[in-house]
Enzyme design. Structure first.
Site, mmCIF file in Angstrom:
data_model
loop_
_atom_site.group_PDB
_atom_site.id
_atom_site.type_symbol
_atom_site.label_atom_id
_atom_site.label_comp_id
_atom_site.label_asym_id
_atom_site.label_seq_id
_atom_site.Cartn_x
_atom_site.Cartn_y
_atom_site.Cartn_z
ATOM 1 N N GLU A 11 0.833 -1.199 0.000
ATOM 2 C CA GLU A 11 0.000 0.000 0.000
ATOM 3 C C GLU A 11 0.869 1.250 0.000
ATOM 4 O O GLU A 11 0.577 2.224 -0.699
ATOM 5 C CB GLU A 11 -0.920 0.006 1.226
ATOM 6 C CG GLU A 11 -1.841 1.220 1.255
ATOM 7 C CD GLU A 11 -2.727 1.248 2.475
ATOM 8 O OE1 GLU A 11 -3.608 2.118 2.538
ATOM 9 O OE2 GLU A 11 -2.531 0.410 3.375
ATOM 10 N N TYR A 12 1.939 1.222 0.786
ATOM 11 C CA TYR A 12 2.843 2.370 0.851
ATOM 12 C C TYR A 12 3.444 2.646 -0.533
ATOM 13 O O TYR A 12 3.502 3.793 -0.976
ATOM 14 C CB TYR A 12 3.950 2.083 1.864
ATOM 15 C CG TYR A 12 4.899 3.237 2.075
ATOM 16 C CD1 TYR A 12 4.581 4.271 2.954
ATOM 17 C CD2 TYR A 12 6.116 3.300 1.408
ATOM 18 C CE1 TYR A 12 5.451 5.332 3.159
ATOM 19 C CE2 TYR A 12 6.994 4.357 1.604
ATOM 20 C CZ TYR A 12 6.649 5.367 2.484
ATOM 21 O OH TYR A 12 7.511 6.410 2.670
ATOM 22 N N ASP A 13 3.881 1.597 -1.210
ATOM 23 C CA ASP A 13 4.451 1.770 -2.545
ATOM 24 C C ASP A 13 3.419 2.338 -3.511
ATOM 25 O O ASP A 13 3.737 3.172 -4.361
ATOM 26 C CB ASP A 13 4.979 0.436 -3.071
ATOM 27 C CG ASP A 13 6.261 0.007 -2.368
ATOM 28 O OD1 ASP A 13 6.916 0.870 -1.757
ATOM 29 O OD2 ASP A 13 6.600 -1.187 -2.429
ATOM 30 N N CYS A 24 -14.852 18.041 4.639
ATOM 31 C CA CYS A 24 -15.709 18.722 5.608
ATOM 32 C C CYS A 24 -15.591 20.219 5.360
ATOM 33 O O CYS A 24 -14.486 20.749 5.226
ATOM 34 C CB CYS A 24 -15.261 18.362 7.022
ATOM 35 S SG CYS A 24 -15.901 19.469 8.303
ATOM 36 N N GLU A 42 23.076 -4.283 -6.518
ATOM 37 C CA GLU A 42 23.218 -5.032 -5.264
ATOM 38 C C GLU A 42 21.847 -5.239 -4.623
ATOM 39 O O GLU A 42 20.915 -4.465 -4.877
ATOM 40 C CB GLU A 42 24.144 -4.288 -4.305
ATOM 41 C CG GLU A 42 23.693 -2.886 -3.958
ATOM 42 C CD GLU A 42 24.769 -2.088 -3.237
ATOM 43 O OE1 GLU A 42 24.860 -2.227 -2.010
ATOM 44 O OE2 GLU A 42 25.505 -1.338 -3.907
ATOM 45 N N LYS A 98 18.752 -5.105 -2.029
ATOM 46 C CA LYS A 98 18.260 -4.087 -1.102
ATOM 47 C C LYS A 98 17.901 -4.772 0.217
ATOM 48 O O LYS A 98 16.873 -5.445 0.323
ATOM 49 C CB LYS A 98 17.038 -3.367 -1.675
ATOM 50 C CG LYS A 98 16.523 -2.244 -0.798
ATOM 51 C CD LYS A 98 15.354 -1.530 -1.482
ATOM 52 C CE LYS A 98 14.845 -0.381 -0.614
ATOM 53 N NZ LYS A 98 14.261 -0.852 0.649
ATOM 54 N N CYS A 153 -19.852 15.624 8.443
ATOM 55 C CA CYS A 153 -18.565 15.309 9.055
ATOM 56 C C CYS A 153 -18.792 14.541 10.358
ATOM 57 O O CYS A 153 -19.553 15.009 11.219
ATOM 58 C CB CYS A 153 -17.794 16.592 9.329
ATOM 59 S SG CYS A 153 -16.272 16.340 10.276
#
Length: 698
Positions: A42-44, A430, A121, A123, A412
């Site tokens: 998800e981060y990627d 909101c 190389e 990671k 909201c």
């Protein structure tokens, strides 16, 4: 057609700000707290989307963007140490095409007609560190931190059994090595068994275990954790080696560990073949890797390529594909961010993904839920590409039963105000603004954050506490806090978690930050699209808060008893002409000041604070403070490289020609800008004349 483009820009801008907030939160948890709240997958994906937006709309790029930063701020328990040079992070590639694009960009930037030699190389999935040596003796160890300042872990590194503390042979007087500290899979398994037996913390994965072990105040704990390392960077004088591969081979002979799979390649096909081979066999390695790193081998080319704010242009990490598992989506909740964005979050039945217990994942926005037809109670497939929380890939519709459709709120959930979506915008917001507690708290937290006013001891929990005690409701209240305490029967030191000393330290920290740089002052207000980079652009072009506010005032006018933007004013056009700023940023900046309360608050802060004028680099350079415009195509170096060089020498690079322009550098195919410069009598330089000018800088 123009209206469609405009609406799409609004939509993308909102999405961009939401991405920044999400990634920055993830970075804080990951780098500062040794914790992970989303998966690598998800981060990627967030990073990929962020990069897509910044490539398509470079005028949106702000300094608070994760693409402009490295890591996160150091914890207060450790001594802070500045890095000798910035310890950068790497951009990511996820396909062969991404790698090809990386090579092409290098060739274009350097005007190369050949394939540059690439050092490859593995990671390592661990924690980065730097180690300094003087006359062959180890003297200092530092974590990455935020890339500029790290944590002093000298004593911790001394207890790493395999790490040399005194070097033999011909050693440079000053030497720094950088590498990755890691824990083998077997040692990780043993550690968790011991932790369980002793009712200690169970680590989610080897990376978190390595980080938690290295960053210990008690070095005896570090010594027991059996950490290992690989060196991937060498910093010393130029005579040591002229390329990455040779530098690592030399450092190996001095007693350092380097990865045995380092190789040199001269073609894309060979690089990809090696990547695929390592990917297929990586599970047999005794340590975790999550991709391969590609670096331009030649140091001279690396120097020419330089770096962007967060990453070197001469290196990239090619990530391995993701893993997938299934689990149940038990609920969907809404979080409200600083800018009012409503973000849906999936609450998952806990599932073990590669040693990580996953319970939450972001759903991004309402469209994402509809597009994937996600419902509460569904069995979903989630994806990870590393060691943390994943994204939801798809719903298993064959197993859908008694699922409940999620209705996106019309109000909201924090303040009850209406929510709105601008036409075709992905984000729902909101409209409560500074009447919404979530947005007020978010703005206050942003104001005191490391990148803004950096008030030590005033973190998220403290802000929330002071807000709910009615001691801090806006920015100016922060600087009146000590006086309020003197006049109040409510004393902070009497509350749990504070204490007399911590309160004294807080007041001292607030006083210290009354001296603030202009760019941090601008950034602190959290104006949409005005991130760190854009704040610095404004500071660099106006130099003082007095001049900036005068230009802002001159860009506004009164219509029907309301303050509005005067788009025809000279000052407004001056803002637009700042290279890299863009009309969207300018409009949001000026809109902020059409609110009289905001203007009054800024003016009050000016009376409280000492706002330092912006200081340009290399003031002794012949082009310091000069306004430069580049036009046409250059041959000796790309326009991008030329622009970077000009800014390093203290010049202001703008996108259009005006009476204030000092030099126009005209390459092949110059058009209207050259014509206007000629009409205005501005000094025009060809590429050779420009090279001669900057090569004679003091």
């Amino acid at each position: 057609m123009i209206e469609d483009l405009f609406n799409n820009k609004i939509k993308v801008t909102a999405e961009y700000q939401a991405l920044i907030a999400k990634i920055n939160l993830c970075d804080k948890k990951y780098y500062q707290e040794d914790d992970s709240i989303i998966s690598d997958a998800e981060y990627d994906e967030l990073r990929i989307r962020l990069n897509e937006i910044e490539q398509q709309y470079p005028e949106l790029i702000s300094k608070d963007s994760p693409s402009q930063k490295v890591g996160y701020v150091v914890q207060k328990d450790f001594n802070k140490v500045s890095h000798s040079t910035a310890m950068l992070s790497l951009a990511n590639a996820f396909s062969g095409k991404d790698v090809d694009d990386f090579i092409v960009k290098i060739q274009n930037f350097l005007n190369l007609s050949y394939f540059p030699e690439i050092c490859v190389e593995p990671k390592i999935d661990g924690i980065s560190f730097a180690a300094r040596f003087e006359n062959g003796k180890f003297v200092l160890g530092i974590t990455r931190g935020d890339g500029v300042v790290g944590e002093d872990i000298t004593e911790n590194i001394k207890v790493i059994k395999s790490f040399p503390l005194e070097l033999q042979g011909e050693v440079p007087n000053r030497l720094e090595v950088r590498g990755e500290m890691y824990m083998t899979k077997n040692n990780f398994k043993i550690l968790n068994q011991q932790q369980e037996e002793n009712s200690g913390k169970i680590f989610a994965n080897p990376r978190n275990a390595a980080s938690g072990s290295l960053r210990q105040l008690n070095t005896q704990i570090t010594a027991k954790r059996n950490l290992d390392y690989f060196i991937y960077t060498v910093l010393t004088d130029d005579s040591f080696a002229d390329n990455q591969y040779d530098a690592l081979q030399k450092i190996s002979k001095l007693g350092f560990s380097i990865n045995p799979y380092i190789k040199i390649f001269k073609s894309l096909d060979d690089i990809i073949a090696f990547y695929q081979n390592i990917n297929e066999t990586r599970y047999s390695l005794v340590y975790d890797i999550d991709g391969m790193v590609y670096k331009v081998n030649n140091f001279a080319l690396q120097e020419r390529l330089g770096h962007v704010a967060r990453s070197p242009r001469w290196a990239i990490a090619h990530k391995f594909p993701a893993e997938t598992v299934t689990t149940k989506l038990e609920d969907i909740v809404i979080q409200v961010g600083r800018t009012g964005v409503l973000t849906p979050v999936a609450c998952l039945a806990a599932v073990n993904v590669g040693g990580v217990m996953v319970t939450k994942a972001t759903l991004h926005n309402e469209d994402e839920i509809k597009r994937k037809d996600i419902q509460i109670g569904d069995i979903v497939t989630i994806q990870r590409a590393g060691d943390v929380i994943p994204q939801i890939l798809k719903v298993n519709f064959d197993k859908r039963s008694n699922s409940k459709q999620f209705i996106f709120p019309k109000k909201c959930p924090v303040c009850g105000a209406a929510v709105e979506r601008i036409a075709d915008e992905a984000m729902t917001r909101c409209v409560g603004g500074m009447k919404c507690e979530a947005q007020i708290l978010g703005s206050l937290k942003h104001f005191v954050s490391k990148e803004a006013f950096n008030i030590d001891g005033l973190g998220e929990k403290q802000i929330e506490f002071l807000y709910r005690k009615n001691l801090i409701k806006n920015f100016t209240d922060i600087f009146y806090l000590e006086k309020k305490q003197q006049d109040s029967a409510i004393k902070l030191e009497n509350f749990s978690g504070w204490g007399k000393k911590s309160v004294e330290n807080l007041f001292a920290a607030i006083k210290l930050q009354k001296n603030i740089s202009l760019d941090k002052f601008i950034y602190g207000f959290g104006i949409r699209y005005v991130g760190q980079n854009n704040a610095k652009l404004l500071a660099k072009n106006y130099l003082s808060i007095k001049i900036l506010l005068e230009e802002i005032s001159n860009s506004l006018c009164i219509e029907n008893d309301k303050i509005v933007i005067n788009y025809d004013s000279v000052s407004y056009k001056n803002f637009i002409n700042i290279d890299g700023l863009g009309d969207k940023v300018v409009n949001k900046l000026l809109e902020y000041f059409t609110d009289q309360d905001n203007f009054d608050m800024v003016n009050e802060l000016i009376t409280i604070l000492h706002i330092k004028n912006f200081e340009l680099v290399q003031q002794n350079s012949k082009i310091a403070n000069k306004i430069i415009v580049f036009t046409g195509s250059l041959e000796i170096m790309s326009r991008f490289e030329a622009k970077n060089m000009a800014e390093k020498l203290g010049a202001k690079v703008q996108g259009s020609v005006s009476k204030k322009t000092d030099y126009v550098v005209a390459g092949e195919g110059s058009g209207s800008k050259l014509k206007k410069a000629t009409e205005l009598g501005i000094t025009i330089l060809d590429e050779k004349e420009w090279q001669d000018l900057i090569s004679t800088q003091n």
